[in-house]
Enzyme design. Structure first.
Site, PDB file in Angstrom:
ATOM      1  N   ASN A   3      55.208  28.979  34.260  1.00 37.58           N
ATOM      2  CA  ASN A   3      54.048  29.773  34.681  1.00 37.58           C
ATOM      3  C   ASN A   3      53.465  29.154  35.940  1.00 37.58           C
ATOM      4  OD1 ASN A   3      51.794  31.632  34.491  1.00 37.58           O
ATOM      5  ND2 ASN A   3      50.567  29.902  33.768  1.00 37.58           N
ATOM      6  N   ASP A  48      48.022  27.379  29.391  1.00 42.36           N
ATOM      7  CA  ASP A  48      47.947  26.438  30.519  1.00 42.36           C
ATOM      8  C   ASP A  48      48.082  24.969  30.107  1.00 42.36           C
ATOM      9  OD1 ASP A  48      47.457  28.648  32.146  1.00 42.36           O
ATOM     10  OD2 ASP A  48      45.287  28.451  31.954  1.00 42.36           O
ATOM     11  N   GLU A  69      51.210  29.157  46.857  1.00 46.14           N
ATOM     12  CA  GLU A  69      51.957  29.509  45.637  1.00 46.14           C
ATOM     13  C   GLU A  69      53.377  29.949  45.956  1.00 46.14           C
ATOM     14  OE1 GLU A  69      50.120  31.998  42.628  1.00 46.14           O
ATOM     15  OE2 GLU A  69      48.155  31.631  43.491  1.00 46.14           O
ATOM     16  N   HIS A 111      49.953  28.643  37.987  1.00 48.71           N
ATOM     17  CA  HIS A 111      48.501  28.707  37.810  1.00 48.71           C
ATOM     18  C   HIS A 111      47.853  28.369  39.156  1.00 48.71           C
ATOM     19  CE1 HIS A 111      44.839  28.759  35.431  1.00 48.71           C
ATOM     20  NE2 HIS A 111      44.440  27.748  36.175  1.00 48.71           N
ATOM     21  N   GLY A 132      52.596  41.260  42.460  1.00 48.73           N
ATOM     22  CA  GLY A 132      53.925  40.652  42.472  1.00 48.73           C
ATOM     23  C   GLY A 132      54.304  39.961  43.763  1.00 48.73           C
ATOM     24  N   SER A 133      53.305  39.396  44.478  1.00 50.19           N
ATOM     25  CA  SER A 133      53.689  38.705  45.722  1.00 50.19           C
ATOM     26  C   SER A 133      54.493  37.440  45.434  1.00 50.19           C
ATOM     27  CB  SER A 133      52.462  38.405  46.593  1.00 50.19           C
ATOM     28  OG  SER A 133      51.697  37.371  46.049  1.00 50.19           O
ATOM     29  N   ASN A 134      54.236  36.791  44.304  1.00 51.03           N
ATOM     30  CA  ASN A 134      55.056  35.618  43.944  1.00 51.03           C
ATOM     31  C   ASN A 134      56.482  36.047  43.614  1.00 51.03           C
ATOM     32  OD1 ASN A 134      53.651  32.895  43.859  1.00 51.03           O
ATOM     33  ND2 ASN A 134      52.110  34.216  42.912  1.00 51.03           N
TER      34      ASN A 134
END
Ligand code: GAR
Length: 198
Positions: free
Chosen positions: A109, A152, A182, A111, A14-16
């Site tokens: 999302n 995607d 990101e 990617h 969960g770093s994003n």
């Protein structure tokens, strides 16, 4: 203007999610974390949720008899928490179509490569960076796209390239280099979405 309410889905560390919620806390994004859902009970993202005081749930497809019940549960939770925008942040499963229909143009999302290259079924996590290396790409990057019923394939909202791939690289080193980008790119994408929808 009222804050955009974010519903985050994540399978791992969960770093994003952390980067986005930190950006909300710092007042850089006019948004707030409404709820986090993970398909893994022990995922690190539950700690990220605690850190930011966001409720988190463990919900996975195998807890339900069929896909429709799974979808209904997710939809109910997102409705209950009045979610405007759903963010997949390292969510490694396909979303039920009913959920995508209910939040049309409001599911994003991230990617970890430059789609349409290195995307599609089975292309997630470290496999993406292995593929970048195997194909001999000289640079990689990040794509944030709308989620539709195909893996995607939804329209791209934001893309950041220019992440170098070196001759002696490893997939892990590339992953770390991309992950840093990101965190910034996902916050930018949320801002772009809000500029269009608010
Ligand atoms: C990120 O690199 C994200 O792009 C990737 O998983 C990682 C999750 O990291 N997602 C996919 O591969 C989805 N196809 P995080 O849990 O630290 O945010």
């Amino acid at each position: 203007m009222s804050k955009t309410r974010l519903g985050i889905m994540a399978s791992g560390g969960g770093s994003n999610a952390d980067a986005i919620l930190q950006s909300c806390a710092d007042g850089k994004l006019n948004a707030t974390g409404a709820v986090i859902i993970s398909n893994n009970k022990d995922a690190g993202v539950h700690n990220v949720a605690k850190k930011h005081n966001v409720p988190s749930y463990h919900i996975s497809r195998d807890m339900f008899r069929d896909g429709r019940q799974f979808a209904d549960k997710l939809i109910n939770i997102f409705r209950e928490h009045q979610v405007d925008l759903i963010l997949l942040a390292g969510y490694m499963r396909k979303l039920p179509p009913a959920l995508i229909r209910s939040w049309r143009n409001a599911v994003l999302n991230i990617h970890p490569a430059l789609l349409p290259a290195h995307g599609g079924k089975g292309m997630y996590g470290i496999r993406v960076h292995e593929d970048v290396l195997a194909k001999g790409d000289k640079e990689t990057g990040v794509t944030i796209h709308f989620v539709d019923e195909e893996y995607d394939r939804g329209p791209i909202l934001h893309q950041v390239g220019g992440v170098p791939v070196y001759p002696n690289d490893t997939p892990e080193k590339i992953a770390a280099r991309v992950l840093e980008v990101e965190h910034r790119a996902y916050c930018e994408a949320v801002q772009i979405w809000m500029d269009k929808h608010n």
